[in-house]
Design a protein around this motif. Structure first.
Motif, PDB file in Angstrom:
ATOM      1  N   VAL A  66       1.008  -1.426   0.060  1.00  0.00           N
ATOM      2  CA  VAL A  66       0.083  -0.137  -0.015  1.00  0.00           C
ATOM      3  C   VAL A  66       0.805   1.346   0.033  1.00  0.00           C
ATOM      4  CG1 VAL A  66      -1.888  -1.047   1.224  1.00  0.00           C
ATOM      5  CG2 VAL A  66      -0.195   0.016   2.415  1.00  0.00           C
ATOM      6  N   GLY A  68       2.161   2.920   2.556  1.00  0.00           N
ATOM      7  CA  GLY A  68       1.690   3.972   3.340  1.00  0.00           C
ATOM      8  C   GLY A  68       1.870   3.326   4.824  1.00  0.00           C
ATOM      9  N   PHE A  69       1.043   4.224   5.837  1.00  0.00           N
ATOM     10  CA  PHE A  69       0.909   3.725   7.251  1.00  0.00           C
ATOM     11  C   PHE A  69       2.455   3.185   7.883  1.00  0.00           C
ATOM     12  CE2 PHE A  69      -2.739   2.158   5.120  1.00  0.00           C
ATOM     13  CZ  PHE A  69      -3.696   2.928   5.821  1.00  0.00           C
ATOM     14  N   THR A 144      -4.195  -0.590   9.405  1.00  0.00           N
ATOM     15  CA  THR A 144      -3.660  -0.327   7.740  1.00  0.00           C
ATOM     16  C   THR A 144      -4.975  -0.351   7.148  1.00  0.00           C
ATOM     17  OG1 THR A 144      -3.298  -2.733   7.598  1.00  0.00           O
ATOM     18  CG2 THR A 144      -1.708  -1.390   8.273  1.00  0.00           C
ATOM     19  N   GLN A 147      -7.592   4.570   6.495  1.00  0.00           N
ATOM     20  CA  GLN A 147      -6.725   5.817   5.800  1.00  0.00           C
ATOM     21  C   GLN A 147      -6.789   6.915   6.972  1.00  0.00           C
ATOM     22  OE1 GLN A 147      -5.341   5.991   2.950  1.00  0.00           O
ATOM     23  NE2 GLN A 147      -6.042   3.950   2.679  1.00  0.00           N
ATOM     24  N   ASN A 150      -3.247   6.696   7.928  1.00  0.00           N
ATOM     25  CA  ASN A 150      -2.265   6.546   7.011  1.00  0.00           C
ATOM     26  C   ASN A 150      -1.541   8.221   6.896  1.00  0.00           C
ATOM     27  OD1 ASN A 150      -0.657   6.273   4.954  1.00  0.00           O
ATOM     28  ND2 ASN A 150      -2.067   5.972   3.105  1.00  0.00           N
TER      29      ASN A 150
END
Length: 204
Positions: A66, A68-69, A144, A147, A150
């Protein structure tokens, strides 16, 4: 009649209070199964850590895919480091024992190889260390999917901060081990074995 009616109402209230609801029964059943799983997995140390490695790999794969996170992963790694330090530290801090030994004339801990053997007792036992890591990783993996967690951040900075924190923390831990002369493992200590059983029966 009024007394009978009131007594009957009281019995119904007691029966209503004593019977648990469906959600209470479900919660108790899930807790019992969860505890049974933990009790059954306690002696299987190798398989538990293989499972932990699989969960950590799944979380890392999720973060990479992804893209991210990173803040969640950074917080999880800090928690891992904290648990690891608790796993390496003794249950009773030698610094506290050294401080209290100056004020009393009680017995001292063995400091030589010929002294009485005492196994290393951790501040955080191995099973709790494993369980805390697994639970935190599952929670981070669950986060995760939202959002809101994130948070955009330049991830190389977080990696640099983590390695810097890891280096300073482990440096302090090694100095602590050298100062108070202990190892976080009981392997290699002197052990005493009994006489070998030859199978011979002596009749008197």
């Amino acid at each position: 009649e009024e007394k009978q009616a009131s007594s009957g109402t009281g019995e119904e209230d007691v029966f209503t209070r004593s019977s648990p609801s469906f959600f209470t029964k479900l919660r108790r059943s899930l807790q019992a199964r969860h505890q049974h799983f933990l009790d059954a997995s306690t002696p299987h140390r190798f398989m538990r850590w293989v499972f932990a490695l699989m969960v950590i790999t799944a979380f890392a794969t999720r973060v990479i895919l992804v893209r991210g996170f990173y803040v969640v992963a950074y917080g999880l790694s800090i928690f891992w480091l904290q648990q690891f330090i608790g796993f390496l530290r003794p249950k009773v801090d030698p610094g506290v024992l050294e401080f209290t030994a100056e004020d009393c004339d009680g017995p001292e801990l063995p400091t030589t190889a010929d002294a009485e053997f005492k196994p290393f007792i951790r501040r955080l036992p191995e099973f709790k260390f494993w369980y805390n890591m697994i639970r935190a990783t599952f929670i981070a993996f669950f986060l995760t999917f939202f959002q809101v967690f994130n948070v955009p951040v330049f991830w190389p900075i977080l990696v640099m901060y983590f390695f810097l924190l890891f280096y300073t923390t482990m440096e302090q831990q090694v100095k602590h081990m050298i100062r108070y002369r202990y190892l976080p493992f009981s392997h290699g200590k002197k052990r005493y074995a009994g006489k070998e059983d030859t199978g011979k029966v002596i009749v008197q």
